[in-house]
Design an enzyme around this catalytic site. Structure first.
Site, PDB file in Angstrom:
ATOM      1  N   GLY A  21       9.016  -4.535   1.644  1.00 55.90           N
ATOM      2  CA  GLY A  21       8.365  -3.190   2.001  1.00 55.90           C
ATOM      3  C   GLY A  21       7.291  -3.323   3.250  1.00 55.90           C
ATOM      4  N   SER A  22       7.466  -4.359   4.313  1.00 56.97           N
ATOM      5  CA  SER A  22       6.487  -4.240   5.220  1.00 56.97           C
ATOM      6  C   SER A  22       6.364  -3.068   6.146  1.00 56.97           C
ATOM      7  CB  SER A  22       6.746  -5.605   6.089  1.00 56.97           C
ATOM      8  OG  SER A  22       7.942  -5.691   6.853  1.00 56.97           O
ATOM      9  N   ASN A  23       7.674  -2.413   6.403  1.00 60.93           N
ATOM     10  CA  ASN A  23       7.806  -1.142   7.012  1.00 60.93           C
ATOM     11  C   ASN A  23       7.214  -0.033   6.310  1.00 60.93           C
ATOM     12  OD1 ASN A  23       9.273  -1.410   9.737  1.00 60.93           O
ATOM     13  ND2 ASN A  23      10.367  -2.505   8.698  1.00 60.93           N
ATOM     14  N   MET A  99      18.468  -1.120   0.756  1.00 60.24           N
ATOM     15  CA  MET A  99      19.754  -1.929   0.753  1.00 60.24           C
ATOM     16  C   MET A  99      21.009  -1.456   0.295  1.00 60.24           C
ATOM     17  SD  MET A  99      18.775  -4.070   2.948  1.00 60.24           S
ATOM     18  CE  MET A  99      20.087  -5.171   3.075  1.00 60.24           C
ATOM     19  N   LEU A 102      24.831   4.916   1.021  1.00 60.59           N
ATOM     20  CA  LEU A 102      24.715   6.119   0.447  1.00 60.59           C
ATOM     21  C   LEU A 102      25.827   7.039   0.567  1.00 60.59           C
ATOM     22  CD1 LEU A 102      20.897   6.884   1.344  1.00 60.59           C
ATOM     23  CD2 LEU A 102      21.578   6.402  -0.968  1.00 60.59           C
ATOM     24  N   HIS A 118      16.443  -0.048  11.900  1.00 57.80           N
ATOM     25  CA  HIS A 118      17.612  -0.757  11.745  1.00 57.80           C
ATOM     26  C   HIS A 118      17.080  -2.152  12.727  1.00 57.80           C
ATOM     27  CE1 HIS A 118      21.363  -2.853  11.414  1.00 57.80           C
ATOM     28  NE2 HIS A 118      21.388  -2.936  12.772  1.00 57.80           N
ATOM     29  N   ALA A 182       7.507  -5.377  16.102  1.00 59.51           N
ATOM     30  CA  ALA A 182       7.739  -3.980  16.850  1.00 59.51           C
ATOM     31  C   ALA A 182       8.269  -2.889  15.709  1.00 59.51           C
ATOM     32  CB  ALA A 182       9.237  -4.566  17.892  1.00 59.51           C
ATOM     33  N   GLU A 183       9.007  -3.379  14.662  1.00 63.32           N
ATOM     34  CA  GLU A 183       9.374  -2.302  13.806  1.00 63.32           C
ATOM     35  C   GLU A 183       8.160  -1.571  13.492  1.00 63.32           C
ATOM     36  OE1 GLU A 183      12.313  -3.284  10.815  1.00 63.32           O
ATOM     37  OE2 GLU A 183      12.972  -5.085  12.102  1.00 63.32           O
TER      38      GLU A 183
END
Ligand code: GRF
Length: 225
Positions: A21-23, A99, A102, A118, A182-183
């Protein structure tokens, strides 16, 4: 003038995670700014032991674990997911290292209201092992993309992208670390564009409503001087 309407109610965000969960963390931190147009109201994981849940709890954000293994198929799992999002009165979903694929039923219910990040410059390198494949292919520039979710994996209108240079001595790990950095900049930027209404989805494209934002949708890491 950024185009952000500070009097508009903040968009209520539900984040879907499966792991560290770093994003998710980058989004939660961005939402802490008073003038950010969104707030995180729930974090949902399909893995009850996902590390990211602990961080969300430490920030007093509601967390929900919906273990996909407890469901016989995708449909009942997704019904539970949908129900949790509706109960939290979510306006927009942010997938952040979620992950599970859907079904079109779920994606259509949240049409144009679900974002994903992504770790490649889509449409290149959809799917897993992006950094290994980028190095293998010999590309000189890779990066990350935030897009609106469509049923086809890693497809949908592109909100923003960040470019990262591939060094000759990069390993998948070193490249992944730089892309991840960068994300963490890109996702809050892209969510702000959508939540504020600065960018809107027109068919399969995302269009900026102000000239000012057009050139900020492509970011470079490290920033260009
Ligand atoms: C990120 O690289 C994201 O782009 C991909 O999965 C990874 C999740 O990392 N979809 P984290 O859980 O946000 O740290």
């Amino acid at each position: 003038m950024t185009g952000t309407n500070s009097s508009a109610p903040r968009k209520r965000i539900g984040i879907l995670i499966s792991g560290r969960g770093s994003n998710m963390r980058a989004l939660i931190e961005a939402c802490e700014a008073d003038d950010y147009p969104a707030e995180v109201v729930t974090v949902i994981s399909n893995r009850p032991k996902a590390l990211g849940l602990e961080y969300a709890q430490s920030k007093n954000i509601q967390t929900v674990a919906i273990d996909h293994k407890q469901y016989s198929s995708r449909e009942p799992f997704e019904r539970a997911l949908h129900q949790a999002l509706v109960e939290a009165q979510v306006d927009l979903i942010c997938n952040a290292g979620f992950m599970r694929l859907l079904t079109s039923e779920f994606v259509d219910r949240w049409h144009n209201r679900q974002l994903n990040i992504h770790p490649s410059l889509l449409p290149a390198f959809k799917g897993l092992h992006t950094h290994e494949r980028a190095i293998q292919s010999g590309v000189k520039i890779t990066g990350c993309t935030v897009h609106i979710v469509r049923t086809e994996m890693d497809s949908g209108p592109i909100i923003a992208q960040a470019a990262v240079v591939v060094s000759p001595d990069d390993t998948a790990e070193s490249l992944s670390n730089r892309v991840l950095e960068a994300e963490h900049q890109l996702y809050p930027h892209a969510l702000k564009l959508i939540a504020s209404g600065e960018a809107r989805i027109v068919g399969e494209h995302v269009i900026s409503s102000t000239d000012e934002t057009i050139n900020t949708e492509a970011l470079f890491f490290p920033p260009r001087k």
